[in-house]
Every structure is written in structure tokens, then in C-alpha cells.
Enzyme design. Structure first.
Site, short mmCIF file in Angstrom:
data_model
loop_
_atom_site.label_atom_id
_atom_site.label_comp_id
_atom_site.label_asym_id
_atom_site.label_seq_id
_atom_site.Cartn_x
_atom_site.Cartn_y
_atom_site.Cartn_z
N GLU A 81 15.86 20.03 -28.90
CA GLU A 81 15.77 18.57 -28.99
C GLU A 81 15.07 17.94 -27.80
OE1 GLU A 81 19.86 17.55 -29.66
OE2 GLU A 81 19.66 17.73 -31.84
N GLU A 112 26.57 40.12 -28.60
CA GLU A 112 27.23 39.37 -27.54
C GLU A 112 27.89 40.27 -26.51
OE1 GLU A 112 31.70 38.22 -28.63
OE2 GLU A 112 30.24 37.20 -29.91
#
Length: 299
Positions: A81, A112
Site C-alpha cells: 500500500e 515458517e
């Protein structure tokens, strides 16, 4: 896992599935309302991290988020963004998620758990001393996030660890540890809830305030917004109007003269300069509109 507050079981909610929908919504809303106070407790550490990151970005450094699962997705979201909001290059604010882009929509098993994968992802970016790496993990124990912070620190980069448990390994590994303790979740261990909300709030602060410090705003106006569609072009005109109070025809002329660059258009109107002069003054002021306006007044 038993020691993590984000994983704690709440016996008083054991029958939540038997409650009316509106009652569940009321409980959930009440839980969410506690998150801003948890963030507020970490404001001094957030501010210190932002100032340190902005100093490095002013030298050409980058802001890099690294996380797995929900935490990684929030980092990618915040990074994605920044270009339309602040006209940053996509390389300036980067979101890394364990397992790569496909992990945004589908879990990549085992990703992860790898510190080595985090190090490889950072090496691919060529991380250096002017960069800032923010490891994100609700538990504060995710190897990918910890590995990213440890490797970045070994390369001289600024490091921030954002977690939702006190005394986390992630915070300990980073120069700036931010621990927003949101407590047990409505659904046991579902850290996409309060912990995710807290992480989103903090990431909003990190990117937004860093951009304010870098001169990407004029007051609370997004003067570096990139007008890439009709909505943003309309917003650009409105921002110039709010900043200058100029009539529509003058605003259109200024935007045309500056190739649609909002900050430059404002400078041509308020500073009484032409488009090329506005571009030069802004370049000399490192993009800070207030400084460029002051220089225009002296020229």
C-alpha cells in the site's frame, strides 16, 4: 506454547458456540476494543523505532517486513500500500512472507520454521546498514521472523521485532523490541484476531509516520499520492485544493504543468514558481514541501 498468552485457553468462553450470534459479536467487539490500549503501552518503543528507520531511509535505505502466515501477510499488505499512498518505489518498502508470494493465499508447510530461508530471502535483497528489517510474529518465537532479524542485524541493518507476547525471543533478537500484549484470543490460539489487529495497527504507524518524517505528506495531506486511476486523480485535485484554496482552473493548470505531481503542483501555486523550478526546489529539499516552500519564498 503453554507459556504464551496468545495461546492461553479461556474457560469462560468454552460455550461460545452455544450463544446467539449477536452475543458472540458483542463479545468479539469487546475483545477488539482492548487492542488500542495494548498498542498505546508500546508507543515510546514504536516512536524510537520509527525515528531510527526514517533516518536510514533518508539515506536511501529500505523498510523490509518479514513474517510467516498472518504476520507475513500483514507485512506484505502494508508494503504493497505504500507505492500508491506515498509514491514510493516498490523496492523501498518490501514485504517478505515465509514460503514466498504463494503463501499469501495458501499455507506453505514448514516455511515458517526455517531461519535459513529468512536469511536467503534477505540476501536476495542485498540487505545492508541503511536498511531496516522488521520481524513480525504474534508468538514472538517464529523461526523465520527471528532468523530474519538475526541475519539482518549481522549485516548491520536496523532491526525491529514486533510480537504479541512479553519476553519474546523475537524482541530479544532485535535492537527495538515491540511487544503488544493482547492476551488470550476469543478462539484459542487464533492470532489472526486481536494479535493480528494489533500488528496491523503498529505496521500502520511504522510506515505512515516514517513517511511523514520523510516529507511524504504536507500536514495531513498525502501530497505524494500516485494518481494511477480516476479515484486517485480526483483525490489529487482535492488535495491541491485543500492545500492551496486555489480555483479549479488554476489547479488543473498546475497539475498539467507538473505532470500530475501533487506536491509539485502545490509548490507552483503557493510558491509562485513554474513546474521545472518546483521540481528543482523539491529535489534540493529532499522532497520536503515545507522546506521547498521556504526556499521559494527566498528566491
Amino acid at each position: 506454547m503453554d507459556t504464551l498468552t496468545t495461546e492461553a485457553f479461556r474457560a469462560e468462553l468454552a460455550d461460545i458456540d452455544r450463544k446467539p450470534t449477536q452475543e458472540i459479536a458483542r463479545i468479539m467487539n469487546g475483545e477488539d476494543a482492548t487492542v488500542p490500549d495494548a498498542v498505546a503501552a508500546e508507543l515510546p518503543r514504536i516512536a524510537a523505532a520509527v525515528d531510527a528507520a526514517a533516518e536510514r531511509m533518508a539515506r536511501g535505505g529500505r523498510l523490509v517486513y518479514a513474517g510467516a502466515g498472518t504476520a507475513g501477510r500483514l507485512g506484505v499488505l502494508d508494503a504493497s500500500e505504500c507505492p500508491p499512498t506515498f509514491n514510493t518505489d516498490p523496492e523501498e518498502v518490501v514485504g517478505l512472507i515465509a514460503g514466498g508470494p504463494s503463501a499469501m493465499v495458501r499455507s506453505v508447510e514448514g516455511a515458517e520454521d526455517s531461519k535459513e530461508l529468512a536469511a536467503a530471502d534477505l540476501d536476495a535483497l542485498g540487505i545492508g546498514p541503511d536498511d531496516t528489517v522488521v520481524g513480525i510474529s504474534a508468538s514472538g518465537r517464529t523461526p523465520y521472523a527471528i532468523g530474519a532479524v538475526e541475519h539482518a542485524r549481522s549485516l548491520g541493518a536496523l532491526t525491529v521485532g514486533l510480537s504479541c507476547n512479553a519476553g519474546s525471543a523475537l524482541a530479544a533478537a532485535a535492537e527495538y523490541g515491540i511487544e503488544v500484549v493482547t492476551g488470550p484470543e476469543l478462539l484459542t490460539g487464533s492470532t489472526r484476531l486481536k494479535a493480528g489487529t494489533a500488528q496491523k495497527l503498529v505496521l500502520n504507524m511504522i510506515s505512515t509516520i516514517t513517511m511523514i518524517r520523510l516529507g511524504k505528506t504536507y500536514g495531513n495531506l498525502m501530497v505524494d499520492v500516485r494518481a494511477s486511476n480516476d479515484k486517485l486523480r480526483a483525490r489529487s485535485r482535492r488535495i491541491v485544493a485543500l492545500a492551496t484554496g486555489a480555483p479549479d482552473d488554476e489547479i488543473e493548470a498546475a497539475l498539467t504543468a507538473t505532470d500530475g505531481e501533487v506536491k509539485n503542483a502545490i509548490l507552483t501555486i503557493l510558491g509562485g514558481v513554474d513546474g521545472p523550478t518546483a521540481a528543482r526546489l523539491l529535489a534540493e529539499a529532499d522532497g520536503h514541501l515545507r522546506a521547498a516552500l521556504a526556499a521559494a519564498g527566498q528566491s
